[in-house]
Design a protein around this motif. Structure first.
Motif, PDB file in Angstrom:
ATOM      1  N   TYR A 253     -18.809  28.765  53.735  1.00  0.00           N
ATOM      2  CA  TYR A 253     -20.023  27.958  53.648  1.00  0.00           C
ATOM      3  C   TYR A 253     -21.282  28.808  53.561  1.00  0.00           C
ATOM      4  N   ASN A 254     -21.214  29.902  52.795  1.00  0.00           N
ATOM      5  CA  ASN A 254     -22.373  30.783  52.700  1.00  0.00           C
ATOM      6  C   ASN A 254     -23.530  30.177  51.900  1.00  0.00           C
ATOM      7  N   ASN A 255     -23.322  29.083  51.191  1.00  0.00           N
ATOM      8  CA  ASN A 255     -24.398  28.401  50.468  1.00  0.00           C
ATOM      9  C   ASN A 255     -24.881  27.157  51.214  1.00  0.00           C
ATOM     10  N   THR A 256     -24.580  27.079  52.493  1.00  0.00           N
ATOM     11  CA  THR A 256     -24.991  25.907  53.271  1.00  0.00           C
ATOM     12  C   THR A 256     -26.504  25.825  53.325  1.00  0.00           C
ATOM     13  N   ARG A 257     -27.011  24.687  52.914  1.00  0.00           N
ATOM     14  CA  ARG A 257     -28.464  24.442  52.975  1.00  0.00           C
ATOM     15  C   ARG A 257     -28.825  23.749  54.273  1.00  0.00           C
ATOM     16  N   VAL A 258     -27.975  22.783  54.683  1.00  0.00           N
ATOM     17  CA  VAL A 258     -28.309  22.007  55.871  1.00  0.00           C
ATOM     18  C   VAL A 258     -27.052  21.357  56.439  1.00  0.00           C
ATOM     19  N   ILE A 259     -27.043  21.214  57.756  1.00  0.00           N
ATOM     20  CA  ILE A 259     -26.019  20.432  58.458  1.00  0.00           C
ATOM     21  C   ILE A 259     -26.745  19.188  58.950  1.00  0.00           C
ATOM     22  N   ILE A 260     -26.234  18.019  58.595  1.00  0.00           N
ATOM     23  CA  ILE A 260     -26.925  16.785  58.974  1.00  0.00           C
ATOM     24  C   ILE A 260     -26.071  15.926  59.889  1.00  0.00           C
ATOM     25  N   ASP A 261     -26.754  15.170  60.712  1.00  0.00           N
ATOM     26  CA  ASP A 261     -26.091  14.179  61.555  1.00  0.00           C
ATOM     27  C   ASP A 261     -27.152  13.213  62.066  1.00  0.00           C
TER      28      ASP A 261
ATOM     29  N   ASP B 289     -29.191  22.675  42.964  1.00  0.00           N
ATOM     30  CA  ASP B 289     -27.845  22.961  42.486  1.00  0.00           C
ATOM     31  C   ASP B 289     -27.258  24.142  43.259  1.00  0.00           C
ATOM     32  N   GLY B 290     -25.994  24.006  43.656  1.00  0.00           N
ATOM     33  CA  GLY B 290     -25.303  25.057  44.387  1.00  0.00           C
ATOM     34  C   GLY B 290     -25.386  24.926  45.894  1.00  0.00           C
ATOM     35  N   ASP B 291     -26.239  24.042  46.391  1.00  0.00           N
ATOM     36  CA  ASP B 291     -26.356  23.855  47.839  1.00  0.00           C
ATOM     37  C   ASP B 291     -25.118  23.177  48.405  1.00  0.00           C
ATOM     38  N   ILE B 292     -24.837  23.469  49.660  1.00  0.00           N
ATOM     39  CA  ILE B 292     -23.769  22.804  50.410  1.00  0.00           C
ATOM     40  C   ILE B 292     -24.425  22.055  51.561  1.00  0.00           C
ATOM     41  N   VAL B 293     -24.019  20.802  51.733  1.00  0.00           N
ATOM     42  CA  VAL B 293     -24.479  19.986  52.848  1.00  0.00           C
ATOM     43  C   VAL B 293     -23.262  19.662  53.695  1.00  0.00           C
ATOM     44  N   LEU B 294     -23.327  19.978  54.988  1.00  0.00           N
ATOM     45  CA  LEU B 294     -22.241  19.663  55.904  1.00  0.00           C
ATOM     46  C   LEU B 294     -22.597  18.385  56.650  1.00  0.00           C
ATOM     47  N   ALA B 295     -21.656  17.461  56.706  1.00  0.00           N
ATOM     48  CA  ALA B 295     -21.900  16.170  57.346  1.00  0.00           C
ATOM     49  C   ALA B 295     -20.581  15.621  57.867  1.00  0.00           C
ATOM     50  N   ASP B 296     -20.658  14.512  58.608  1.00  0.00           N
ATOM     51  CA  ASP B 296     -19.416  13.869  59.030  1.00  0.00           C
ATOM     52  C   ASP B 296     -19.104  12.722  58.068  1.00  0.00           C
ATOM     53  N   LYS B 297     -17.986  12.067  58.304  1.00  0.00           N
ATOM     54  CA  LYS B 297     -17.514  11.064  57.344  1.00  0.00           C
ATOM     55  C   LYS B 297     -18.411   9.833  57.244  1.00  0.00           C
ATOM     56  N   SER B 298     -19.355   9.656  58.148  1.00  0.00           N
ATOM     57  CA  SER B 298     -20.253   8.503  58.070  1.00  0.00           C
ATOM     58  C   SER B 298     -21.266   8.643  56.930  1.00  0.00           C
TER      59      SER B 298
ATOM     60  N   PRO C  33     -11.927  16.271  56.549  1.00  0.00           N
ATOM     61  CA  PRO C  33     -10.970  15.419  55.844  1.00  0.00           C
ATOM     62  C   PRO C  33     -10.524  14.278  56.749  1.00  0.00           C
ATOM     63  N   PHE C  34     -10.217  13.167  56.135  1.00  0.00           N
ATOM     64  CA  PHE C  34      -9.705  12.050  56.908  1.00  0.00           C
ATOM     65  C   PHE C  34      -8.522  11.455  56.178  1.00  0.00           C
ATOM     66  N   LEU C  35      -7.704  10.741  56.920  1.00  0.00           N
ATOM     67  CA  LEU C  35      -6.468  10.217  56.360  1.00  0.00           C
ATOM     68  C   LEU C  35      -6.724   9.264  55.206  1.00  0.00           C
ATOM     69  N   GLU C  36      -6.025   9.504  54.134  1.00  0.00           N
ATOM     70  CA  GLU C  36      -5.993   8.564  53.035  1.00  0.00           C
ATOM     71  C   GLU C  36      -4.535   8.183  52.871  1.00  0.00           C
TER      72      GLU C  36
ATOM     73  N   TYR D 206     -10.723  22.491  61.393  1.00  0.00           N
ATOM     74  CA  TYR D 206     -11.227  23.458  62.365  1.00  0.00           C
ATOM     75  C   TYR D 206     -12.414  24.228  61.802  1.00  0.00           C
ATOM     76  N   ILE D 207     -12.313  24.683  60.564  1.00  0.00           N
ATOM     77  CA  ILE D 207     -13.392  25.468  59.953  1.00  0.00           C
ATOM     78  C   ILE D 207     -14.666  24.639  59.857  1.00  0.00           C
ATOM     79  N   ILE D 208     -14.553  23.401  59.427  1.00  0.00           N
ATOM     80  CA  ILE D 208     -15.730  22.526  59.304  1.00  0.00           C
ATOM     81  C   ILE D 208     -16.315  22.241  60.682  1.00  0.00           C
ATOM     82  N   ALA D 209     -15.454  21.928  61.645  1.00  0.00           N
ATOM     83  CA  ALA D 209     -15.931  21.603  63.001  1.00  0.00           C
ATOM     84  C   ALA D 209     -16.622  22.796  63.646  1.00  0.00           C
ATOM     85  N   ARG D 210     -16.126  23.991  63.387  1.00  0.00           N
ATOM     86  CA  ARG D 210     -16.710  25.202  63.962  1.00  0.00           C
ATOM     87  C   ARG D 210     -18.157  25.403  63.509  1.00  0.00           C
TER      88      ARG D 210
END
Length: 189
Positions: free
Chosen positions: A9-17, A85-94, A115-118, A129-133
């Motif tokens: 996630y080296n291009n992470t722009r923001v983590i939102i919640d 363009d190229g940014d990564i946004v980390l968020a939860d499934k909501s 990821p969530f069950l489909e 684990y990587i995302i949660a960390r």
């Protein structure tokens, strides 16, 4: 950039919640409708918080009633206009509706959510684990921002709730960084 973002996630722009905090029951029926949260089963106010990898609060939406979805609040906060363009946004499934809006905008922004069950897929333990960390840092900021000062805010202060939250965010940003730039000891060796 803190090591926990590298290399995935080296291009992470923001983590939102978003977070909700209880308020006193509004005297107006109209305000009651807009502040009742089905999720919390109470009258709440909701705010979107965004932090970059550095760990300080860089985005705060206006406070909204608890009935508003996380995606609606994100769109109204103008986050999508700030992304490149190229940014990564980390968020939860909501925030899944945001993917559709980003795709429609034509921007090449990646939304990363746990990821969530489909139907035929299972959780990827390593990916989760990587995302949660990385995402845990926004949860830590939320606790600092909305601690007891905002719970059960009296009705006579509703008109200045955005100002109160702004001051809480500034105070949080004055604290030492919450994200360590040192290597994660669990991943060494």
């Amino acid at each position: 950039m803190p090591d926990c973002f590298l290399p995935d996630y080296n291009n992470t722009r923001v983590i939102i919640d978003c977070t909700e905090f209880r308020i006193v029951i509004p005297t107006s029926v109209g305000n009651g409708v807009f502040t009742y949260s089905q999720y919390k089963k109470n009258f709440t106010a909701k705010v979107l918080i965004g932090i970059p990898p550095g760990g300080f609060i860089s985005l705060r939406s206006d406070v909204a009633g608890g009935w508003k979805s996380d995606s609606q609040l994100t769109i109204e906060a103008g986050l999508l206009d700030l992304l490149e363009d190229g940014d990564i946004v980390l968020a939860d499934k909501s925030f899944s509706e945001i993917r559709t809006v980003i795709d429609a905008s034509g921007k090449k922004v990646q939304m990363v959510m746990p990821p969530f069950l489909e139907k035929k897929n299972e959780f990827s333990t390593q990916q989760t684990y990587i995302i949660a960390r990385v995402r845990i840092h926004v949860k830590r900021i939320m606790r600092l921002t909305t601690y007891h000062r905002l719970h059960k805010i009296p009705q006579h202060l509703f008109h200045c709730i955005d100002d109160i939250l702004h001051i809480c965010c500034v105070l949080v940003n004055l604290q030492p960084p919450i994200i360590s730039y040192k290597k994660d000891p669990e991943n060494e060796g």
